[in-house]
Design an enzyme around this catalytic site. Structure first.
Site, short mmCIF file in Angstrom:
data_model
loop_
_atom_site.label_atom_id
_atom_site.label_comp_id
_atom_site.label_asym_id
_atom_site.label_seq_id
_atom_site.Cartn_x
_atom_site.Cartn_y
_atom_site.Cartn_z
N HIS A 68 -33.70 -58.02 -53.52
CA HIS A 68 -32.71 -57.19 -52.57
C HIS A 68 -33.30 -56.48 -51.45
O HIS A 68 -34.69 -56.01 -51.60
CB HIS A 68 -32.00 -56.26 -53.67
N GLN A 85 -23.47 -54.19 -46.52
CA GLN A 85 -23.76 -52.95 -45.90
C GLN A 85 -22.93 -52.42 -44.88
O GLN A 85 -22.78 -51.11 -44.48
CB GLN A 85 -25.48 -52.97 -45.69
N PHE A 116 -34.24 -49.62 -54.18
CA PHE A 116 -32.99 -49.09 -54.73
C PHE A 116 -31.69 -49.93 -54.44
O PHE A 116 -31.76 -50.78 -53.33
CB PHE A 116 -32.77 -47.68 -53.80
#
Length: 169
Positions: A68, A85, A116
């Protein structure tokens, strides 16, 4: 209108081109799912792919987590990540927001050894930043489980989007 039979008739290459990035840059789940054809219905694809992911050991999950991108600062994004995003306006950060994401990404990766991860669909920038600020104080095992859960949410969103587009073609 396409049906489940159309998916069951796909060859491996075409199946991977459609489902290969459900789990970010990780085709292994789609490869295993392809071997489980025929699917009874569209829900069967979702259940089988998520079950494959859930059965993976910690090393494989870490590999998927590390596939990711970092939020708001990654330069090379898959089309799925870019769209996700952008929907949360992470591509429109102020310089202060950008710097905070950059700092948090660095600290988080150093602490947890993976980026994250949050399912950003339906969320706004401030909500994501607040979540980031809170989760960075989690312990490693708890955050691993949370990141794993977030990947499953992302995959579910992506599968539903693929299937909805498929049905309407």
């Amino acid at each position: 209108m396409r049906t489940i039979d159309n998916i069951n008739d796909l060859n491996k290459s075409d199946f991977l081109s459609i489902f290969g990035n459900v789990f970010e840059k990780t085709e292994s789940v789609a490869l295993e799912a392809f071997e489980l054809k025929p699917f009874k219905d569209f829900d069967d694809i979702i259940v089988k792919m998520l079950n494959i992911y859930e059965r993976y050991g910690k090393d494989k999950i870490l590999e998927i987590l590390n596939s990711h991108p970092e939020l708001a600062i990654a330069k090379k994004l898959t089309s799925e990540s870019k769209s996700e995003q952008a929907s949360a306006k992470l591509n429109e950060c102020s310089s202060n927001e950008y710097e905070e994401f950059k700092k948090l990404n660095l600290e988080y990766k150093k602490k947890f050894n993976f980026p994250f991860i949050i399912a950003v669909k339906g969320k706004v920038k401030n909500e994501i930043l607040n979540n980031f600020r809170q989760r960075i104080s989690n312990d490693v095992e708890g955050e691993f489980l949370e990141a794993k859960k977030q990947v499953k949410k992302i995959a579910t969103f992506r599968l539903n989007e693929i299937i909805n587009k498929w049905k309407n073609l």
